[in-house]
Design a protein around this motif. Structure first.
Motif, short mmCIF file in Angstrom:
data_model
loop_
_atom_site.label_atom_id
_atom_site.label_comp_id
_atom_site.label_asym_id
_atom_site.label_seq_id
_atom_site.Cartn_x
_atom_site.Cartn_y
_atom_site.Cartn_z
N LEU A 109 14.57 48.51 -11.08
CA LEU A 109 13.32 48.85 -10.41
C LEU A 109 12.71 47.62 -9.75
CD1 LEU A 109 11.65 51.29 -12.98
CD2 LEU A 109 12.50 51.86 -10.70
N ARG A 110 12.75 46.50 -10.45
CA ARG A 110 12.19 45.26 -9.90
C ARG A 110 12.99 44.80 -8.68
NH1 ARG A 110 8.99 41.85 -12.60
NH2 ARG A 110 8.06 43.83 -13.21
N ARG A 111 14.31 44.90 -8.76
CA ARG A 111 15.15 44.51 -7.63
C ARG A 111 14.88 45.41 -6.43
NH1 ARG A 111 19.56 41.14 -8.73
NH2 ARG A 111 20.81 42.09 -7.09
N ALA A 112 14.69 46.71 -6.69
CA ALA A 112 14.38 47.65 -5.61
C ALA A 112 13.03 47.31 -5.00
CB ALA A 112 14.40 49.08 -6.14
N GLN A 113 12.06 46.96 -5.84
CA GLN A 113 10.73 46.58 -5.35
C GLN A 113 10.83 45.37 -4.42
OE1 GLN A 113 8.02 45.73 -8.57
NE2 GLN A 113 6.34 45.10 -7.23
N ILE A 114 11.67 44.43 -4.78
CA ILE A 114 11.83 43.22 -3.98
C ILE A 114 12.54 43.53 -2.66
CG2 ILE A 114 12.95 40.95 -3.87
CD1 ILE A 114 12.56 40.85 -6.98
N THR A 115 13.64 44.29 -2.72
CA THR A 115 14.39 44.57 -1.48
C THR A 115 13.57 45.43 -0.53
OG1 THR A 115 15.53 46.44 -2.55
CG2 THR A 115 16.67 44.32 -2.51
N GLU A 116 12.79 46.38 -1.06
CA GLU A 116 11.95 47.21 -0.18
C GLU A 116 10.88 46.37 0.51
OE1 GLU A 116 10.55 50.28 -2.75
OE2 GLU A 116 12.52 51.24 -2.90
N ILE A 171 10.93 36.58 -7.88
CA ILE A 171 11.88 36.78 -6.78
C ILE A 171 13.16 36.01 -7.05
CG2 ILE A 171 12.30 36.48 -4.32
CD1 ILE A 171 10.11 38.51 -4.80
N TYR A 172 13.01 34.72 -7.40
CA TYR A 172 14.18 33.89 -7.62
C TYR A 172 14.92 34.23 -8.91
CZ TYR A 172 13.26 30.87 -3.63
OH TYR A 172 13.09 30.38 -2.36
N ALA A 173 14.28 34.94 -9.80
CA ALA A 173 14.98 35.39 -11.01
C ALA A 173 16.02 36.45 -10.69
CB ALA A 173 13.96 35.94 -12.02
N HIS A 174 15.82 37.14 -9.56
CA HIS A 174 16.74 38.21 -9.17
C HIS A 174 17.63 37.83 -7.99
CE1 HIS A 174 14.94 41.25 -11.81
NE2 HIS A 174 13.78 40.69 -11.52
N LYS A 187 17.30 33.34 0.11
CA LYS A 187 16.93 34.33 1.12
C LYS A 187 18.17 35.04 1.65
CE LYS A 187 14.89 34.61 5.75
NZ LYS A 187 14.23 33.86 6.82
N ALA A 188 19.27 34.31 1.82
CA ALA A 188 20.51 34.91 2.31
C ALA A 188 21.01 36.00 1.36
CB ALA A 188 21.58 33.83 2.49
N GLU A 189 20.93 35.73 0.07
CA GLU A 189 21.35 36.72 -0.92
C GLU A 189 20.45 37.95 -0.87
OE1 GLU A 189 21.27 36.72 -5.67
OE2 GLU A 189 22.75 35.31 -4.84
N LEU A 190 19.17 37.72 -0.64
CA LEU A 190 18.21 38.82 -0.54
C LEU A 190 18.47 39.66 0.71
CD1 LEU A 190 15.81 40.37 -1.55
CD2 LEU A 190 14.31 38.54 -0.76
#
Length: 202
Positions: free
Chosen positions: A28-35, A65-68, A72-75
């Motif tokens: 859920l947290r990763r989805a929150q970040i990517t959205e 953010i950096y925990a996941h 920026k390239a990975e994101l």
């Protein structure tokens, strides 16, 4: 996770339990970040968007953010996968439906679901795919998946509508699916190029 803090006495350590994120919470947290990243990239572009922008948009801390995502390239890569996977998920539902849509209806449903922000991000990702091998593989793989799922949808429609042989229907479906995907990608490009002001008036 255990963290030890010094208690009132200098000779003792106090155990403090810090709750860990479950796998579901991590997703859920990763989805929150990517959205949040997609919204930022759609507004400002890949180059002009910073991690600080994504942090503010997501409402999370920079550390979170950096925990996941390590960079920026990975994101950017994760956001590309997530955006394309959403389209693939919807197409999969159409292909499995008892009454699959015909090609015209399928294209109408696909284009009506186009999100302008995601379209702008998608076009930027296409451009990155021409020079970034990692992004190139993601885009090629995901468009291939989209094309396969459209092919499945058209095949299912032909079998249901005509009651013919599935193998023959699949062969006939190939050029139809190719045209549907081509028109869908053209609609994505047209939506991405539309001025934002038009989004509220159209």
């Amino acid at each position: 996770m255990l963290v030890f803090e010094q208690a009132e006495s200098p000779f003792f350590l106090q155990e403090v339990r810090v709750p860990r994120l479950t796998d579901a919470r991590k997703e859920l947290r990763r989805a929150q970040i990517t959205e949040a990243a997609v919204r930022c990239f759609g507004r400002s572009g890949l180059e002009r968007t910073s991690i600080a922008d994504i942090t503010a948009e997501s409402g999370l801390s920079t550390g979170s953010i950096y925990a996941h995502y390590r960079s920026k390239a990975e994101l950017v890569q994760a956001a590309a996968r997530a955006t394309l996977a959403k389209r693939a998920e919807v197409l999969g539902e159409y292909a499995r439906a008892e009454d699959p849509p015909d090609p015209d209806e399928l294209l109408a449903r696909m284009t009506s679901a186009v999100n302008p922000v995601e379209a702008r991000f998608g076009v930027q990702i296409w451009a990155e795919a021409t020079t970034d091998p990692v992004i190139g593989r993601i885009v090629t793989d995901m468009i291939g998946r989209l094309r396969l799922m459209v092919h499945d949808c058209v095949t299912a429609w032909l079998v249901r509508a005509e009651g013919g042989d599935p193998a023959a229907a699949r062969e006939r479906a190939a050029p139809i699916a190719h045209r549907v995907i081509a028109l869908y990608l053209a609609e994505l490009l047209q939506t991405a190029l539309r001025p934002p002001a038009e989004e509220t008036t159209s």
